[in-house]
Design an enzyme around this catalytic site. Structure first.
Site, short mmCIF file in Angstrom:
data_model
loop_
_atom_site.label_atom_id
_atom_site.label_comp_id
_atom_site.label_asym_id
_atom_site.label_seq_id
_atom_site.Cartn_x
_atom_site.Cartn_y
_atom_site.Cartn_z
N SER A 185 0.83 -1.20 0.00
CA SER A 185 0.00 0.00 0.00
C SER A 185 0.87 1.26 0.00
O SER A 185 1.65 1.48 -0.92
CB SER A 185 -0.95 -0.06 1.19
OG SER A 185 -1.96 0.92 1.09
N ASP A 233 -10.09 -4.11 -4.83
CA ASP A 233 -9.48 -3.25 -3.81
C ASP A 233 -10.17 -1.88 -3.85
O ASP A 233 -10.10 -1.18 -4.87
CB ASP A 233 -7.98 -3.11 -4.11
CG ASP A 233 -7.24 -2.30 -3.05
OD1 ASP A 233 -7.89 -1.68 -2.19
OD2 ASP A 233 -6.00 -2.31 -3.10
N HIS A 262 -7.83 -5.42 -0.39
CA HIS A 262 -6.61 -4.62 -0.23
C HIS A 262 -5.43 -5.37 0.38
O HIS A 262 -4.29 -5.22 -0.06
CB HIS A 262 -6.93 -3.39 0.62
CG HIS A 262 -5.80 -2.43 0.75
ND1 HIS A 262 -5.20 -1.82 -0.35
CD2 HIS A 262 -5.14 -1.95 1.86
CE1 HIS A 262 -4.24 -1.03 0.06
NE2 HIS A 262 -4.16 -1.09 1.39
#
Length: 306
Positions: free
Chosen positions: A108, A238, A268
């Site tokens: 991320s 996501d 995610h």
């Protein structure tokens, strides 16, 4: 497999919490950079699985996050991008030169930091990195959760005046994984505090924008032997980071050894998806690393190219 906790002191005196998952039969090493509102002890069985396959994992809680936060005023206090990248360099440098192939991975926000470090990190350290991996990298916020443009502009302006001012940016737990137990754990984890500073949030957004807009270039020469090796993985569902933006960025990368792995329907945290999916993800990562470490029958590229 064994684990070891510790503290790493960076050049400005800040102390960062570290944890290592040591492989008993070491074939490769991986430095891992976590994401926004996260910490290195929240990756479930991912690191132990890699360690069991011969990959030692070096992870840490970034400045402003996890156990590296000693008092409330430090929450989200990451500093500017130069500081974020310098912290990553500081963690990697003592591991070089490595007796086994060394890799760098981020998730991320951490994935975007790794991609940025590939472009802007010091050459004398990058030359020791066999390959880079980015799990659901933050190239752009998913459209369903993207902040209004004016909010972003005002936040950046305020950040210049009050860089340390804290702002809570909650990540909806139902978006992180399809596993309800993971959702509950994330929502209740006090170390996932959702608190950024105006400077830190602006830096995160700017890094993403520079990747999305092509200001950050990834090319050959960013890794060991003058070769850039890159793996990017993303779930199509996501709703935190944009799958489309990650794929578009990846397509602009002009290196020979690159792979984009699509996970249809996944959310995610690919490493924390339900059932066998998390194992599948860990196996995908391990195979990519070991294939480039001479540990699965593939050629082990010689360090003599340096």
């Amino acid at each position: 497999m064994s684990t070891e906790e510790g503290w790493h002191t960076v050049d400005d005196g800040a102390k960062l919490y570290t944890k290592t998952w040591k492989a008993s039969d070491e074939k490769a090493r991986l430095v891992f950079v976590h994401g926004f509102s996260d910490h290195c002890n929240a990756y479930y069985n991912f690191f132990p699985t890699l360690s069991a396959k011969g990959i030692t994992v070096y992870a840490f809680d970034q400045r402003g996050w996890g156990r590296s936060v000693i008092k409330s005023s430090q929450k989200g206090l990451t500093g500017p991008t130069t500081r974020v990248l310098a912290d990553i360099t500081s963690l990697i440098r003592p591991l070089t030169p490595s007796p086994v192939p060394l890799f760098l991975m981020g998730h991320s926000m951490g994935g975007a930091e790794v991609l940025t470090w590939m472009s802007q990190g010091p050459a004398d350290v990058k030359k020791h990195i066999r390959g880079y991996l980015a799990e659901t990298p933050f190239i752009a916020i998913h459209p369903s959760t993207r902040p209004l443009k004016m909010t972003v502009v005002l936040g950046r302006l305020a950040g210049k005046v009050l860089p340390r001012k804290q702002m809570v940016q909650v990540i909806d737990a139902k978006f992180v994984s399809r596993d309800s137990a993971v959702q509950k754990a994330f929502a209740e984890d006090r170390l996932c505090h959702d608190t950024g500073t105006l400077e830190g949030l602006a830096g995160m957004l700017d890094r993403a924008a520079d990747l999305e807009n092509g200001k950050v270039k990834i090319s050959e020469g960013a890794g060991e032997g003058g070769i850039t090796r890159l793996w990017v993985g993303h779930g199509t569902e996501d709703k935190v980071c944009s799958y489309g933006a990650a794929k578009e960025f990846f397509d602009t990368v002009t290196v020979k050894d690159k792979e984009f792995k699509t996970y249809p329907g996944w959310y995610h945290k690919l490493h924390a998806e339900p059932g066998e999916d998390s194992i599948t993800f860990a196996n995908d990562i391990a195979k990519w690393i070991l294939d480039r470490s001479g540990a699965t029958g593939e050629p082990n590229e010689s360090k003599s190219k340096l």
